[in-house]
Design an enzyme around this catalytic site. Structure first.
Site, short mmCIF file in Angstrom:
data_model
loop_
_atom_site.label_atom_id
_atom_site.label_comp_id
_atom_site.label_asym_id
_atom_site.label_seq_id
_atom_site.Cartn_x
_atom_site.Cartn_y
_atom_site.Cartn_z
N ARG A 1 14.79 -5.66 0.90
CA ARG A 1 14.18 -5.97 2.19
C ARG A 1 14.90 -5.23 3.30
NH1 ARG A 1 12.43 -10.60 3.65
NH2 ARG A 1 11.98 -9.40 5.51
N LYS B 1 -0.66 -1.97 7.38
CA LYS B 1 -0.54 -2.70 6.11
C LYS B 1 0.21 -4.02 6.28
CE LYS B 1 3.49 -0.08 4.34
NZ LYS B 1 4.48 -1.11 4.14
N ASP B 2 0.93 -4.20 7.39
CA ASP B 2 1.64 -5.46 7.65
C ASP B 2 0.76 -6.52 8.33
OD1 ASP B 2 3.99 -4.34 6.68
OD2 ASP B 2 4.68 -3.71 8.67
N CYS C 1 -3.67 -15.79 -0.34
CA CYS C 1 -2.50 -15.77 -1.22
C CYS C 1 -1.97 -14.34 -1.35
CB CYS C 1 -2.87 -16.30 -2.60
SG CYS C 1 -1.60 -16.07 -3.85
N ARG D 1 17.12 -0.32 4.17
CA ARG D 1 16.82 -0.18 2.74
C ARG D 1 17.45 1.08 2.14
NH1 ARG D 1 10.87 0.01 2.30
NH2 ARG D 1 10.76 0.04 4.56
N ARG E 1 3.26 -5.63 -5.01
CA ARG E 1 2.34 -4.57 -5.47
C ARG E 1 3.11 -3.46 -6.16
NH1 ARG E 1 1.47 0.31 -3.46
NH2 ARG E 1 2.75 -0.19 -1.65
N ARG E 2 4.19 -3.00 -5.52
CA ARG E 2 4.98 -1.92 -6.12
C ARG E 2 5.67 -2.39 -7.39
NH1 ARG E 2 7.24 -0.30 -0.18
NH2 ARG E 2 5.67 1.25 0.36
#
Length: 304
Positions: A143, A80-81, A234, A149, A125-126
């Site tokens: 972050r 996902k990164d 974007c 975290r 998104r979250r």
């Protein structure tokens, strides 16, 4: 098999777990390997939200450079990164079997859900999906790697923070005080691990290809195609999930406004034999149904 495969990875506990998983799998096949951890730009700057840093592939760029400079042979990433377009000369080598795709909320008690509250996440998104469901809540930027975290959640007076279940499960850090956010659409390719290799390195490509999980690779291809067509370069609040059951693919993709008030969702069901271009088709349906204007609005706000 005399060549030693140099495996590039970020140096967080989770990234090292992922790289060691690949290392062990390759060695079980008879290959010699060596781990080479590096610190990425995304790991060095923990104060600024990711979208403000304006760099595509902020967690992967350092490893891309190391690969182009021939300092490593392959790299292991949380998929996902990874940007939807890989750098020239670098190709997808394998997608490993997918782990838990869910987002979870680690909390300090759930009373706040029915009242005022503050949760933390560094993900647009979250944040957008949380505000869509809990419009009166505050969302703080969070972050850092998983361990960082978790510590920040402990040190602050937030009610909770959102994490990917897979990351916590992989390094046995999933606490008891969590709930599954089964209503939250995950990031494209969430829970999947990607191995990239150099395009002209047939030895490494053949080695890692043996680790590829076909069904996971198909699902993340659909999700990332949806992301690529919607995004147009974007960063935006986009969720996508494809699952396969009995030769049928179920897909859900959505685009949200930054404040979560607008949600444009597309669902599709199709045969596994007909998965090509389905992500693009769903993205185009959203773009023609208000998504184009919403993306322009998101871009303007993020660049303001």
């Amino acid at each position: 098999m005399s060549k030693t495969i140099r495996i590039g990875t970020r140096d967080s506990e989770l990234a090292l777990w992922q790289a060691n998983t690949v290392k062990n799998k390759l060695e079980a096949l008879g290959y010699q390997t060596k781990l080479l951890p590096v610190k990425s730009t995304g790991d060095l700057n923990l104060d600024q939200p990711l979208y403000e840093m304006g760099i595509t592939g902020i967690f992967t760029k350092t490893l891309d450079v190391a690969m182009v400079k021939d300092q490593i042979d392959i790299a292991v990433h949380s998929m996902k990164d990874v940007p939807t377009k890989l750098p020239n000369g670098i190709v997808q080598g394998a997608v490993l079997p997918r782990a838990n795709v869910s987002d979870i909320l680690i909390h300090k008690g759930l009373d706040f859900l029915a009242a005022e509250g503050t949760i933390a996440t560094g993900s647009l998104r979250r944040k957008a999906q949380w505000l869509n469901r809990y419009p009166t809540h505050q969302v703080e930027n969070l972050r850092g790697n998983v361990n960082t975290r978790l510590q920040k959640l402990e040190d602050n007076d937030w009610n909770g923070a959102i994490f990917a279940a897979a990351g916590l499960e992989r390094i046995n850090l999933k606490p008891e005080n969590f709930i599954d956010l089964d209503w939250m659409i995950p990031a494209p390719a969430q829970g999947a691990m990607l191995i990239v290799a150099k395009e002209n390195d047939d030895f490494c490509k053949e080695a890692v290809a043996q680790l590829n999980d076909k069904n996971t690779a198909i699902c993340v291809e659909i999700e990332r195609e949806f992301l690529r067509v919607l995004e147009g370069g974007c960063t935006a609040p986009i969720g996508a999930l494809a699952t396969i059951t009995n030769e049928t693919v179920e897909f859900t993709g959505a685009l949200f406004s930054l404040d979560g008030k607008t949600k444009l969702e597309e669902k599709a069901s199709f045969s596994l034999n007909n998965y090509k271009n389905q992500g693009e088709k769903a993205a185009k349906a959203i773009l023609s149904n208000g998504g184009k204007e919403l993306m322009a609005n998101i871009k303007a706000k993020l660049n303001a």
